[in-house]
Motif scaffolding. Structure first.
Motif, PDB file in Angstrom:
ATOM      1  N   PRO A 138      35.162  43.038  48.873  1.00  0.00           N
ATOM      2  CA  PRO A 138      34.765  44.218  48.099  1.00  0.00           C
ATOM      3  C   PRO A 138      33.261  44.461  48.171  1.00  0.00           C
ATOM      4  O   PRO A 138      32.462  43.526  48.082  1.00  0.00           O
ATOM      5  CB  PRO A 138      35.208  43.853  46.672  1.00  0.00           C
ATOM      6  N   ALA A 158      39.937  47.755  46.457  1.00  0.00           N
ATOM      7  CA  ALA A 158      39.135  46.753  45.738  1.00  0.00           C
ATOM      8  C   ALA A 158      39.504  46.712  44.261  1.00  0.00           C
ATOM      9  O   ALA A 158      39.423  45.662  43.614  1.00  0.00           O
ATOM     10  CB  ALA A 158      37.650  47.068  45.906  1.00  0.00           C
ATOM     11  N   GLN A 159      39.945  47.849  43.738  1.00  0.00           N
ATOM     12  CA  GLN A 159      40.324  47.914  42.326  1.00  0.00           C
ATOM     13  C   GLN A 159      41.446  46.936  42.013  1.00  0.00           C
ATOM     14  O   GLN A 159      41.464  46.304  40.954  1.00  0.00           O
ATOM     15  CB  GLN A 159      40.750  49.348  41.992  1.00  0.00           C
ATOM     16  N   SER A 162      40.266  43.356  41.564  1.00  0.00           N
ATOM     17  CA  SER A 162      39.627  43.161  40.261  1.00  0.00           C
ATOM     18  C   SER A 162      40.660  43.062  39.151  1.00  0.00           C
ATOM     19  O   SER A 162      40.555  42.203  38.271  1.00  0.00           O
ATOM     20  CB  SER A 162      38.653  44.317  39.991  1.00  0.00           C
ATOM     21  N   LEU A 163      41.673  43.904  39.212  1.00  0.00           N
ATOM     22  CA  LEU A 163      42.680  43.928  38.148  1.00  0.00           C
ATOM     23  C   LEU A 163      43.509  42.645  38.111  1.00  0.00           C
ATOM     24  O   LEU A 163      43.916  42.191  37.034  1.00  0.00           O
ATOM     25  CB  LEU A 163      43.598  45.140  38.329  1.00  0.00           C
ATOM     26  N   SER A 165      42.485  39.675  39.557  1.00  0.00           N
ATOM     27  CA  SER A 165      41.612  38.509  39.768  1.00  0.00           C
ATOM     28  C   SER A 165      41.924  37.836  41.103  1.00  0.00           C
ATOM     29  O   SER A 165      42.091  36.612  41.193  1.00  0.00           O
ATOM     30  CB  SER A 165      41.764  37.512  38.613  1.00  0.00           C
ATOM     31  N   LYS A 167      41.200  37.546  45.501  1.00  0.00           N
ATOM     32  CA  LYS A 167      40.197  37.677  46.557  1.00  0.00           C
ATOM     33  C   LYS A 167      40.918  37.734  47.887  1.00  0.00           C
ATOM     34  O   LYS A 167      42.120  37.430  47.982  1.00  0.00           O
ATOM     35  CB  LYS A 167      39.208  36.527  46.511  1.00  0.00           C
TER      36      LYS A 167
END
Length: 843
Positions: A138, A158-159, A162-163, A165, A167
């Motif tokens: 990201p 990328a969202q 993040s939502l 957790s 990678k």
């Protein structure tokens, strides 16, 4: 006194001589301040038009420029069922490159987390136009790629990382499949400029789709066939498709393939155009008033010029040249201001316009130039045309000239031209008709009401014999009948535009965001399979989410009414065409939903083959009680009779259906189940656990969607507020022009009254009372007009429901009185301080 050019040598002037005279008159009038209001009104109108015009032009050309990339191909065939193999074969025969995609929403998970995602399965070669851009982490630098995700891997937004957790390199659970996160998507060409990004993207290879187990009966999947090649081959294939399309298939364009782009920007542009139209309308009134004052103040000067040998044709050419120069200068200044403002609009609409815009063309500037000239010709020249008919005898006799019928014809011609201008700029006949017709009708009605009020005051002013200030005020209103009517109408129209803008800002833009009950459903759960019904209900009930009711949902297409086949071509209304062209979400049940009410007929009879329709749907499709409707459900025909119509309260956010059939008609058909419920914030972990147990379920977070919609509309609202300044400036100009038009007459009256013994305090009090009366009446009329036009706009143009309240009436009256008093204090300052002897000598 005016300085006049020597006319003795100009009885047969050439073009350059007349041009010099016209330029000299313009410079002299500009120095004297005679053209100030006229120029300001034109600049405001042109700036309002060009600011919106530059924005619309750049966005429209960006859409045309990126059309192929935004579709991911030269041509896209959308379908709600798998694309027939014959369609692919025909494209290949024409030498076209083809690729297929599958799109649908689904829950994905990782560990204990779950998130709604927009899944898209693609074949190698996708996209056919444009390119994906991906990165390995990201916010890292990205690069274009012509590849698609490898087998066993996915590319994600990328969202989503993040939502959940996650990678890059972690595992993502997609249905029954466990796929590795391989890349992060930074750009997807055919995703376009998303209006509402309902869920983050998960891109996977088509060969991995069967392993997910997410495709089941009743699943909502969008199938697409992408084609690209030589323009002639694409055109030929498009023509072939148009002759062979089946139900549920359509060739995508920017309007159909990327509707969120065109629909959102069209809605924003429509609101912005409405604001600009209001500014132009008010500016037109200011132009007319300023031109009328110019005519009044220049009659004597033109009469002297006629005495010195000027002929009518020469006067006409001089005035035409002077005001053409004024129009060109004002329009140019307005275009420059509009260009600057449109740059601010682009910044305010940044997240809506998520693309690089091309440089603006000259078309909006040309539109602004024509707007200024047409506004000037339509509303200034009719008044100026009277000057060419001023007789030389006016030097000796003030009553030697009269208003000719040609002036009325000129105003009628100007109004017609202005109506065409509004229609041209709005680009929407209905919007232009409502705004122009509403304002012209309101102006005529305001004049009638003001005239009746003045007649009433003429009869009762004798009752104010003991109140000198009130008697003077009433006498001034009655004596200046034409000026008073003009002031009331001008101020009322200006206030009406401002009130209308405020109403549209609070009701039309935000009307759909009606406050919901605190416990209104904020989650929709769909794609529940029949064998999962009880287990899902029990799981939600165990978590304290009571009152869970699952409703069956069956997809079917309307194919006949009363035995006659129907299709989109059988209807003229666009909504009817759309309804018939797509599949319905049908349901069945023994009991009517609690949020529904019978409007006509009755509820379904048990054991019969009947259907209950939503009343709006029945009206749109022209279906009456007793009609027989035939649906195609998974290849089987289901015929039912209409037993009644229902009024559905869609604002409850509960599950509702346009058509509910009897269980005997649909119970055995392929189906899934749906429910809605309120999920308190503290119960948020319930859904990830539920989706882990039932991976095929799809959860829609309606609260998040509404919040994203509100953020986008907030940007549109800020853009509207910026253009609101144009409307406010135009309103101030109207008020100034209306009051300035009576300045000379008021000075003469004040001089006479002071010569007869009236004190300055009495005259000042009288002036305040007169202005308050004019402002109060104008505010009352403005509130009535704004409310009526807002209702027409909400019903005929924007399709919103507005809520009527007393605040526009109170605000209108208050703003009218305050505005008239404040404007009068500015426009009429010095009237009462001028010595009576000086005024009487000049008269």
């Amino acid at each position: 006194m005016m300085d006049f050019p020597d006319m003795s040598q100009a009885k047969r002037p050439g073009f350059w001589s007349t041009l010099r005279l016209g330029a000299r008159m313009m410079m002299r009038d500009a120095r004297a301040g005679e053209l100030r209001l006229l120029v300001l009104a034109l600049v405001v109108a042109v700036a309002a038009v060009t600011s919106v015009g530059f924005l619309a032009d750049r966005v429209g050309r960006a859409l045309e420029r990126d059309a192929g990339q935004m579709l991911g191909a030269d041509l896209v065939l959308d379908a709600d069922e798998p694309v027939p193999a014959a369609f692919l074969a025909q494209a290949r025969e024409r030498g076209l490159a083809v690729s297929s995609t599958w799109q649908f929403p689904s829950m994905v998970g990782a560990g204990d987390g779950a998130q709604l995602a927009a899944l898209k399965a693609v074949e190698p070669g996708y996209p056919l136009r444009g390119a994906l851009r991906v990165t390995e982490a990201p916010f890292a630098p990205d690069s274009p790629t012509r590849d698609v995700p490898p087998e066993g891997a996915v590319w994600v937004d990328a969202q989503l990382l993040s939502l959940l957790s996650l990678k890059v390199g972690d595992t993502l659970n997609v249905g029954d499949a466990h796929l590795r996160v391989d890349r992060v998507i930074t750009y997807e060409p055919d995703r376009g400029m998303q209006f509402v990004n309902v869920a983050p993207r998960v891109l996977l290879r088509a060969s991995d789709l069967p392993a997910t187990g997410l495709i089941a009966p009743g699943s909502r999947i969008g199938y697409a066939l992408l084609a690209a090649g030589e323009p002639d081959a694409v055109a030929g294939y498009s023509a072939w498709l148009s002759q062979n399309l089946k139900r549920g298939q359509k060739v995508a364009t920017l309007e159909s393939g990327r509707p969120e782009v065109r629909r959102t920007l069209d809605r924003a542009q429509r609101f912005l155009s409405l604001v600009a139209l209001l500014a132009v309308l008010i500016s037109a009134v200011a132009v007319a008033l300023a031109a009328g004052r110019y005519m009044t103040r220049h009659r004597d000067g033109i009469a002297v010029m006629r005495c010195l040998g000027a002929v009518q044709s020469q006067v006409s050419r001089m005035l035409t040249l002077e005001f053409t120069l004024v129009g060109l200068f004002s329009s140019a200044a307005g275009c420059l201001l509009g260009y600057a403002v449109h740059q601010v609009l682009v910044m305010l609409l940044g997240s809506v316009i998520d693309t690089t815009l091309p440089a603006p063309s000259a078309i909006p500037a040309l539109q602004g130039l024509l707007t200024g000239l047409l506004l000037l010709l339509g509303f200034a020249l009719p008044a100026l045309a009277q000057l060419r008919h001023v007789p030389p005898a006016r030097v000796l006799r003030r009553d030697a000239d009269t208003l000719s019928a040609r002036s009325a014809f000129g105003y009628a011609l100007g109004a017609t031209g202005f109506a065409l201008l509004i229609w041209w700029f709005a680009g929407d006949a209905k919007l232009g008709a409502v705004v122009a017709g509403g304002f012209l009708g309101a102006f005529a009605l305001f004049a009638l009401v003001a005239w009746l009020c003045i007649l009433g005051l003429a009869r009762v002013r004798g009752l104010a014999a003991g109140l000198p200030a009130l008697r003077f005020a009433l006498a001034g209103v009655v004596r200046r009948r034409a000026a008073t009517i003009t002031q009331v109408c001008a101020l009322a129209v200006g206030l009406m535009a401002l009130l209308l803008l405020t109403i549209t800002r609070t009701d039309l833009i935000q009307g759909w965001q009606r406050t919901l009950p605190p416990d209104a459903p904020n989650r929709f759960l769909i794609n529940v399979q029949p064998d999962q019904r009880q287990a899902v209900t029990d799981a939600l009930t165990r978590e304290g989410l009571g009152g869970i009711t699952l409703s069956p949902m069956v997809r079917g297409r309307l194919i006949a009414v009363n035995g006659k086949p129907v299709g989109p071509d059988d209807y003229e209304e666009p909504r009817a065409k759309r309804l018939v062209d797509r599949e319905f979400n049908l349901s069945y049940g023994d009991e009517m939903p609690s949020s529904n009410r019978i409007e006509q007929g009755r509820w379904l009879a048990p054991g019969s083959a009947e259907v209950s329709l939503e009343s709006g749907l029945a009206k749109t499709l022209g279906i009456a009680l007793g009609d027989k409707m035939t649906f195609d459900v998974a290849g089987q025909q289901v015929e039912v009779a209409v037993s009644g119509t229902r009024r559905v309260d869609w604002d409850t956010m509960r599950v509702n259906f346009f058509a509910i059939l009897t269980p005997a008609s649909l119970a055995d058909m392929p189906q899934s189940w749906i429910t809605s419920f309120y999920l308190p914030p503290e119960k948020a972990p319930v859904l990830p656990a539920l989706v882990r147990e039932f991976p095929n379920l799809t959860v829609f977070d309606v609260g998040a969607i509404l919040q994203q919609l509100q953020s986008v509309l907030g940007e549109v609202g800020r853009a509207v507020q910026l253009l609101f300044l144009f409307t406010l400036a135009a309103g101030v100009l109207v008020l100034s022009a209306a009051l300035t038009a009576t300045r000379d007459e008021r000075m003469r009256e004040a001089a006479v009254l002071r010569a007869l013994g009236a004190t300055r305090r009495q005259l000042a009090r009288s002036q305040r009372i007169e202005l308050w009366a004019v402002g109060g009446l104008a505010g009352l009329l403005a509130a009535a007009g704004a409310t009526a036009i807002a209702w027409a706009l909400s019903t005929l143009v924007f399709d919103f429901t507005i809520t009527f309240s007393p605040w526009p009436w109170l605000a209108g009256i208050g703003a009218g009185m305050l505005g008239a008093w404040a404007g009068g204090a500015l426009a009429l300052r010095g009237v009462l301080r001028t010595p009576p002897l000086v005024t009487l000598r000049e008269t």
